[in-house]
Design an enzyme around this catalytic site. Structure first.
Site, PDB file in Angstrom:
ATOM      1  N   GLY A 205       0.819  -1.210   0.000  1.00  0.00           N
ATOM      2  CA  GLY A 205       0.000   0.000   0.000  1.00  0.00           C
ATOM      3  C   GLY A 205       0.846   1.248   0.000  1.00  0.00           C
ATOM      4  N   GLY A 207       2.191   5.032   1.548  1.00  0.00           N
ATOM      5  CA  GLY A 207       2.640   5.570   2.831  1.00  0.00           C
ATOM      6  C   GLY A 207       1.512   6.213   3.619  1.00  0.00           C
ATOM      7  N   PRO A 208       0.781   7.141   2.994  1.00  0.00           N
ATOM      8  CA  PRO A 208      -0.256   7.843   3.762  1.00  0.00           C
ATOM      9  C   PRO A 208      -1.346   6.912   4.310  1.00  0.00           C
ATOM     10  CG  PRO A 208       0.294   9.069   1.785  1.00  0.00           C
ATOM     11  CD  PRO A 208       1.023   7.762   1.691  1.00  0.00           C
ATOM     12  N   VAL A 210      -1.289   2.864   4.557  1.00  0.00           N
ATOM     13  CA  VAL A 210      -0.769   1.748   5.367  1.00  0.00           C
ATOM     14  C   VAL A 210       0.385   2.211   6.272  1.00  0.00           C
ATOM     15  CG1 VAL A 210       0.302  -0.541   5.278  1.00  0.00           C
ATOM     16  CG2 VAL A 210      -1.500   0.051   3.647  1.00  0.00           C
ATOM     17  N   GLY A 211       1.297   3.019   5.710  1.00  0.00           N
ATOM     18  CA  GLY A 211       2.455   3.486   6.489  1.00  0.00           C
ATOM     19  C   GLY A 211       2.015   4.250   7.729  1.00  0.00           C
ATOM     20  N   CYS A 283      21.412   5.881  -1.186  1.00  0.00           N
ATOM     21  CA  CYS A 283      21.376   6.966  -0.190  1.00  0.00           C
ATOM     22  C   CYS A 283      22.770   7.428   0.195  1.00  0.00           C
ATOM     23  CB  CYS A 283      20.601   6.519   1.026  1.00  0.00           C
ATOM     24  SG  CYS A 283      21.154   4.921   1.629  1.00  0.00           S
ATOM     25  N   GLU A 381      19.647  16.436  -2.503  1.00  0.00           N
ATOM     26  CA  GLU A 381      19.853  15.023  -2.844  1.00  0.00           C
ATOM     27  C   GLU A 381      19.165  14.782  -4.199  1.00  0.00           C
ATOM     28  OE1 GLU A 381      17.634  11.894  -0.816  1.00  0.00           O
ATOM     29  OE2 GLU A 381      19.483  10.746  -0.640  1.00  0.00           O
TER      30      GLU A 381
HETATM   31  P1  NAD Z   1       9.915   7.755   0.371  1.00  0.00           P
HETATM   32  O1  NAD Z   1      10.163   8.497   1.640  1.00  0.00           O
HETATM   33  O2  NAD Z   1       9.055   8.356  -0.648  1.00  0.00           O
HETATM   34  O3  NAD Z   1       9.248   6.342   0.696  1.00  0.00           O
HETATM   35  C1  NAD Z   1       9.834   5.418   1.600  1.00  0.00           C
HETATM   36  C2  NAD Z   1       8.738   4.602   2.231  1.00  0.00           C
HETATM   37  O4  NAD Z   1       7.965   5.448   3.078  1.00  0.00           O
HETATM   38  C3  NAD Z   1       7.763   4.001   1.213  1.00  0.00           C
HETATM   39  O5  NAD Z   1       7.393   2.709   1.633  1.00  0.00           O
HETATM   40  C4  NAD Z   1       6.584   4.956   1.297  1.00  0.00           C
HETATM   41  O6  NAD Z   1       5.367   4.368   0.936  1.00  0.00           O
HETATM   42  C5  NAD Z   1       6.596   5.317   2.780  1.00  0.00           C
HETATM   43  N1  NAD Z   1       5.923   6.566   3.114  1.00  0.00           N
HETATM   44  C6  NAD Z   1       5.817   7.684   2.360  1.00  0.00           C
HETATM   45  N2  NAD Z   1       5.083   8.604   3.028  1.00  0.00           N
HETATM   46  C7  NAD Z   1       4.741   8.064   4.219  1.00  0.00           C
HETATM   47  C8  NAD Z   1       3.973   8.507   5.333  1.00  0.00           C
HETATM   48  N3  NAD Z   1       3.404   9.714   5.351  1.00  0.00           N
HETATM   49  N4  NAD Z   1       3.830   7.678   6.385  1.00  0.00           N
HETATM   50  C9  NAD Z   1       4.393   6.457   6.395  1.00  0.00           C
HETATM   51  N5  NAD Z   1       5.102   5.967   5.360  1.00  0.00           N
HETATM   52  C10 NAD Z   1       5.287   6.761   4.296  1.00  0.00           C
HETATM   53  O7  NAD Z   1      11.345   7.375  -0.188  1.00  0.00           O
HETATM   54  P2  NAD Z   1      11.672   6.588  -1.531  1.00  0.00           P
HETATM   55  O8  NAD Z   1      11.456   7.530  -2.653  1.00  0.00           O
HETATM   56  O9  NAD Z   1      10.998   5.272  -1.545  1.00  0.00           O
HETATM   57  O10 NAD Z   1      13.234   6.306  -1.340  1.00  0.00           O
HETATM   58  C11 NAD Z   1      14.208   7.235  -1.644  1.00  0.00           C
HETATM   59  C12 NAD Z   1      14.715   7.935  -0.391  1.00  0.00           C
HETATM   60  O11 NAD Z   1      15.145   6.977   0.577  1.00  0.00           O
HETATM   61  C13 NAD Z   1      15.917   8.787  -0.654  1.00  0.00           C
HETATM   62  O12 NAD Z   1      15.766  10.023   0.000  1.00  0.00           O
HETATM   63  C14 NAD Z   1      17.066   8.011  -0.036  1.00  0.00           C
HETATM   64  O13 NAD Z   1      18.152   8.771   0.343  1.00  0.00           O
HETATM   65  C15 NAD Z   1      16.410   7.346   1.104  1.00  0.00           C
HETATM   66  N6  NAD Z   1      17.153   6.141   1.500  1.00  0.00           N
HETATM   67  C16 NAD Z   1      17.877   6.142   2.673  1.00  0.00           C
HETATM   68  C17 NAD Z   1      18.611   5.033   3.053  1.00  0.00           C
HETATM   69  C18 NAD Z   1      19.414   4.999   4.312  1.00  0.00           C
HETATM   70  O14 NAD Z   1      19.749   3.917   4.766  1.00  0.00           O
HETATM   71  N7  NAD Z   1      19.757   6.122   4.904  1.00  0.00           N
HETATM   72  C19 NAD Z   1      18.597   3.914   2.243  1.00  0.00           C
HETATM   73  C20 NAD Z   1      17.878   3.947   1.063  1.00  0.00           C
HETATM   74  C21 NAD Z   1      17.135   5.072   0.722  1.00  0.00           C
END
Ligand code: NAD
Length: 479
Positions: A205, A207-208, A210-211, A283, A381
């Protein structure tokens, strides 16, 4: 639409594939062909709640098992991943875009190693210790909500659920909606390993929907989040209402600092490779190359030569060294950053915003831009195959530039002497620094300073994130 498209109709809740309640599905695109390769169901808040309930009910029995029994399940899962390497590598090569050969080694080989390693960590762990008249025991935190991104999807899932399960926690996973197929295969592997019902649950699902249930649900004790800094902040805010433990692995803008005495050929080549891995969607990618201003022209030529090795192509083509980006949205975001850089006066050393002639696929040319430390691209980034080269005056200036972002995840220092490199590395505020091209170490802590996050993953460091302390006091015995 591809005829071989796979429809996943269910979530994995309480040890069973449970048919999704809502009709809405989320398309998964093959990033090299743009075709829809699969759909997963868009989970509802009620389904997320059911998964949390299953995890809550399974917790006591799972956390009470002997460590050896839990570790045995992890070993079986590691073996299951190895046995299904081709399925997993193919799924990830298509949904993420990493060339297949590399996906096999990095995106599947890495996770298989980590599952087995967390079994070892749990077996060798000191679970209790006598401190004065107390016995301090380590216990599982409880139910963990795991929210993961798409770039190294199976690794990011593994680095949460493997240590959590080894520690005795039960988990609800919400994988990235952009690259969820690997997670569905992993759920099959976990099911086949015979893990008791409710220990591992997966709800697909957004983020907004299921997350956010995982961030707010009163029965969730901890949220382990990897993703963007913005979404991580949102999850932290939500979780603070019920004082959950939160670990965050967020974004980065890591600097590779090339000191004046370094081997420039090795340093530039190493930095370009560390930036371009997974088409820059890493990342901890080294996305800023800091070089002495007096050596800029030399670096420019070396960077052009290093980038020329990255031949673009579909992820299933053996000759491809650089695959597409994950999605059209990500490609457009990256192209926009390249245009911003050029508008601010960047020196286009290689690549640029023109779309490569690949026909289909979310491709961006490997791009190197010479910029000033004050430019937009020195801060943002980009998450694409874009390296910026920033000239510095002296070592002091290099350290200042390296530290001048909101992030603090990774980095590198290159010098003729490790000692000189370490002196500079100690002044850089990040969780990881590679000295003269030192390779990734899966047992060393991985995580960020500043807005790159607040947790650590890998090995014993990642394992301990899922444990509480309990101190039991005894009356000192007489005499
Ligand atoms: P994203 O933040 O858009 O999504 C990550 C996850 O969070 C997804 O499963 C998404 O559905 C969920 N999500 C989004 N909004 C949410 C909310 N309001 N509540 C709960 N869950 C929510 O990130 P992305 O585009 O999937 O990944 C890229 C980003 O991840 C980059 O900024 C990257 O740097 C970071 N990243 C960090 C690491 C690390 O270990 N530091 C590793 C990989 C990626």
């Amino acid at each position: 639409m591809d005829s071989a498209m796979v429809v996943y109709p269910a979530h994995y809740i309480n040890g069973q594939w449970r048919k999704a309640q809502a009709a809405e599905t989320l398309p998964v695109h093959d990033s090299s062909t743009e075709e829809v390769m699969a759909t997963v169901p868009a989970g509802t808040a009620a389904e997320a709640g059911d998964a949390v309930l299953a995890a809550t009910q399974a917790f006591e029995a799972w956390s009470g098992l002997p460590v050896e029994t839990r570790a045995g399940y992890l070993d079986k899962i590691a073996a299951g991943i190895k046995a299904r390497t081709e399925d997993l590598a193919l799924a990830i090569a298509r949904e993420v875009g990493m060339p297949l050969k590399m996906a096999r080694a990095v995106q599947v080989g890495g996770p298989a190693w980590h599952w087995a390693n967390f079994a070892k960590v749990a077996r060798n762990f000191e679970w209790e210790k006598k401190v004065g008249n107390s016995v301090v025991v380590r216990e599982a935190v409880g139910v963990v909500g795991c929210i993961t991104p798409w770039n190294f999807p199976l690794s990011q899932i593994t680095l949460k659920i493997a240590p959590a399960m080894a520690a005795g926690c039960t988990v609800v996973l919400k994988p990235s909606e952009i690259a969820p197929v690997n997670a569905m295969i992993l759920a099959e592997i976990i099911h086949d390993a015979g893990v008791p019902a409710g220990v591992f649950n997966l709800v697909n699902g957004t983020g907004p929907v299921v997350g956010e249930v995982l961030g707010t649900h009163p029965q969730v004790d901890m949220v382990s989040f990897t993703g963007s800094t913005g979404a991580g902040k949102r999850v932290s805010e939500l979780a603070s209402q019920s004082v959950k433990r939160v670990t965050l692995e967020l974004g980065g803008k890591s600097a590779s600092v090339i000191l004046d005495d370094a081997n420039f050929e090795a340093a530039v080549k190493g930095t370009v490779s560390a930036c371009m891995l997974n088409s820059g969607q890493t990342c901890s990618a080294h996305t800023r190359m800091l070089v002495p201003a007096s050596r800029y022209e030399e670096v420019r030529a070396l960077a052009q030569a290093a980038v020329a090795r990255f031949s673009i192509g579909p992820s299933l083509d053996e000759a491809s060294k650089l695959g597409p980006l994950v999605s059209a949205a990500q490609r457009d975001r990256v192209l926009n950053f390249i245009r911003i850089g050029i508008a601010e006066g960047a020196d286009v050393i290689a690549g640029g915003p023109d779309t490569p002639a690949t026909g289909k696929g979310y491709f961006v040319q490997p791009t190197v831009l010479g910029i000033k430390a004050s430019d937009t691209l020195a801060q943002e980034e980009i998450f694409g195959p874009v390296l910026v080269v920033i000239p510095y005056r002296d070592e002091e200036d290099a350290v200042t530039i390296a530290n001048n972002t909101i992030y603090g995840l990774g980095g590198a220092v290159w010098s003729a002497s490790d000692e000189h490199a370490v002196k500079v590395a100690r002044r850089i505020r990040t969780g990881q620094i590679d000295i003269n091209g030192g390779p990734f170490n899966g047992s060393a802590p991985f995580g960020g300073y500043k807005q790159s996050g607040n947790g650590r993953e890998n090995g014993i460091y990642g394992f301990e994130e899922f444990l509480e302390f309990k101190a039991m006091q005894f009356k000192p015995s007489a005499g």
